[in-house]
Scaffold this motif. Sequence first.
Motif, PDB file in Angstrom:
ATOM      1  N   LEU A  40      98.279 -28.750  72.134  1.00  0.00           N
ATOM      2  CA  LEU A  40      97.624 -28.581  70.836  1.00  0.00           C
ATOM      3  C   LEU A  40      98.008 -29.698  69.868  1.00  0.00           C
ATOM      4  N   LYS A  41      99.300 -30.021  69.809  1.00  0.00           N
ATOM      5  CA  LYS A  41      99.738 -31.095  68.908  1.00  0.00           C
ATOM      6  C   LYS A  41      99.103 -32.425  69.306  1.00  0.00           C
ATOM      7  N   LYS A  42      99.106 -32.718  70.592  1.00  0.00           N
ATOM      8  CA  LYS A  42      98.553 -33.994  71.044  1.00  0.00           C
ATOM      9  C   LYS A  42      97.064 -34.077  70.731  1.00  0.00           C
ATOM     10  N   ALA A  43      96.322 -33.009  71.028  1.00  0.00           N
ATOM     11  CA  ALA A  43      94.884 -33.018  70.755  1.00  0.00           C
ATOM     12  C   ALA A  43      94.612 -33.188  69.268  1.00  0.00           C
ATOM     13  N   HIS A  44      95.383 -32.477  68.430  1.00  0.00           N
ATOM     14  CA  HIS A  44      95.192 -32.603  66.980  1.00  0.00           C
ATOM     15  C   HIS A  44      95.413 -34.038  66.519  1.00  0.00           C
ATOM     16  N   HIS A  45      96.449 -34.675  67.001  1.00  0.00           N
ATOM     17  CA  HIS A  45      96.733 -36.045  66.572  1.00  0.00           C
ATOM     18  C   HIS A  45      95.640 -37.007  67.049  1.00  0.00           C
ATOM     19  N   LEU A  46      95.123 -36.804  68.250  1.00  0.00           N
ATOM     20  CA  LEU A  46      94.028 -37.644  68.725  1.00  0.00           C
ATOM     21  C   LEU A  46      92.777 -37.454  67.869  1.00  0.00           C
ATOM     22  N   PHE A  47      92.484 -36.204  67.530  1.00  0.00           N
ATOM     23  CA  PHE A  47      91.312 -35.920  66.693  1.00  0.00           C
ATOM     24  C   PHE A  47      91.456 -36.593  65.326  1.00  0.00           C
ATOM     25  N   THR A  48      92.668 -36.524  64.769  1.00  0.00           N
ATOM     26  CA  THR A  48      92.907 -37.116  63.457  1.00  0.00           C
ATOM     27  C   THR A  48      92.779 -38.636  63.516  1.00  0.00           C
ATOM     28  N   GLU A  49      93.401 -39.250  64.519  1.00  0.00           N
ATOM     29  CA  GLU A  49      93.362 -40.705  64.656  1.00  0.00           C
ATOM     30  C   GLU A  49      91.934 -41.224  64.822  1.00  0.00           C
ATOM     31  N   ARG A  50      91.117 -40.485  65.547  1.00  0.00           N
ATOM     32  CA  ARG A  50      89.776 -40.952  65.887  1.00  0.00           C
ATOM     33  C   ARG A  50      88.710 -40.497  64.896  1.00  0.00           C
ATOM     34  N   GLY A  51      89.086 -39.657  63.956  1.00  0.00           N
ATOM     35  CA  GLY A  51      88.144 -39.227  62.938  1.00  0.00           C
ATOM     36  C   GLY A  51      87.036 -38.327  63.448  1.00  0.00           C
ATOM     37  N   TYR A  52      87.310 -37.561  64.499  1.00  0.00           N
ATOM     38  CA  TYR A  52      86.295 -36.630  64.999  1.00  0.00           C
ATOM     39  C   TYR A  52      85.940 -35.615  63.925  1.00  0.00           C
TER      40      TYR A  52
END
Length: 364
Positions: free
Chosen positions: A241-253
């Motif tokens: 969950l933490k990893k997915a959240h950080h990827l979403f934030t970085e990529r601006g999904y």
Amino acid sequence: MSSFAASSGDTRPSLLRAAMDTATSLWSDTADPAELARSIEFGAVGATCNPVIALAAIRADLPRWSARIRELASEFPTAGESELGWKVVEELSIAAAALLEPTFIETKGMNGRLSIQTDPRLHRDVEALVEQAVHFSTLAPNIIVKIPATKNGIEAIEEATYRGVSINATVSFTVAQAVAVAEAIERGLDRRSAEGLDTDNFGSVCTIMGGRLDDWLKASAAKSGILIDPGYFEWAGVAALKKAHHLFTERGYRTRILSAAFRNHLQWSELLGGDLVVSPPFAWQLRINENDISSEPRIDVPVDPHIIETLTLKVPEFSKAYDEAGLPIDDFENFGATRTTLRQFLDADAQLDALVRDIILPPM
């Protein structure tokens, strides 16, 4: 760091503190109107539902729903058990959505959403998933529709998004599934933009069922005879969950991560502070408040690297869940947690059919 609140004189319930003081949104993993009303008092601004939850809500108020099922059977004399059961699910969802509509208006669609899940029996049929998603989106202005994060589901998510449906991707356990969901929603929104259609009134989320991932890793490890510190498994879903959240934030999904399927309070306390949704069942909400679990933001506190390393080296199924490229889209439906959960949802559908059958055609 303690997971329990320090004595600070703040008498607000733990859930309400987090809802008011962090960017994290509390949703409730229930569609039962009484439970949802209590959750709203705790700060809940959304709710999710699935076949298991819907069946439990109907059974919890069986006299009322039995009477309503008999009325529906009279109104729709050619409808079978499945159709009548899903009419009840729709009515349950509409009632829950009404409780959340003020928040939906206040947040301009970001929150105040009620999730209703597509029939799991449609998981092999992309067009059927899309058509049901479009239908469900018309039940109330604040409906968000659950579609499974399988290969067929990813295709349906893009098309339903293009047709104007806000999505809650479900039956999702891995970072790879979450990224595929977010990319599908981006494609759907971009298609709308290219045609001059509105893209502002969406509130899509991607669920990662952290506790169910933990369950699968434990079962897989036990079957393979793998022994590690048993407490490490409790961090696996949190790590994904933490990893997915950080990827979403970085990529601006334009999609938020949603944490569901609680097995421990870490799936609440370790995710606070980020712009994501956490959706505990009502019983877990009561436990979190009663135990005064900390509402300190911890989304940016990494999971112990030794735990990640051990899970990666010892438990092959963890890498499938944690690595962005760990699970090809063709394997989404064959991941153990996916198959187990789809079967449970299909079983709940069958139980709802049987419940309706016994009401409209009781045994002698």
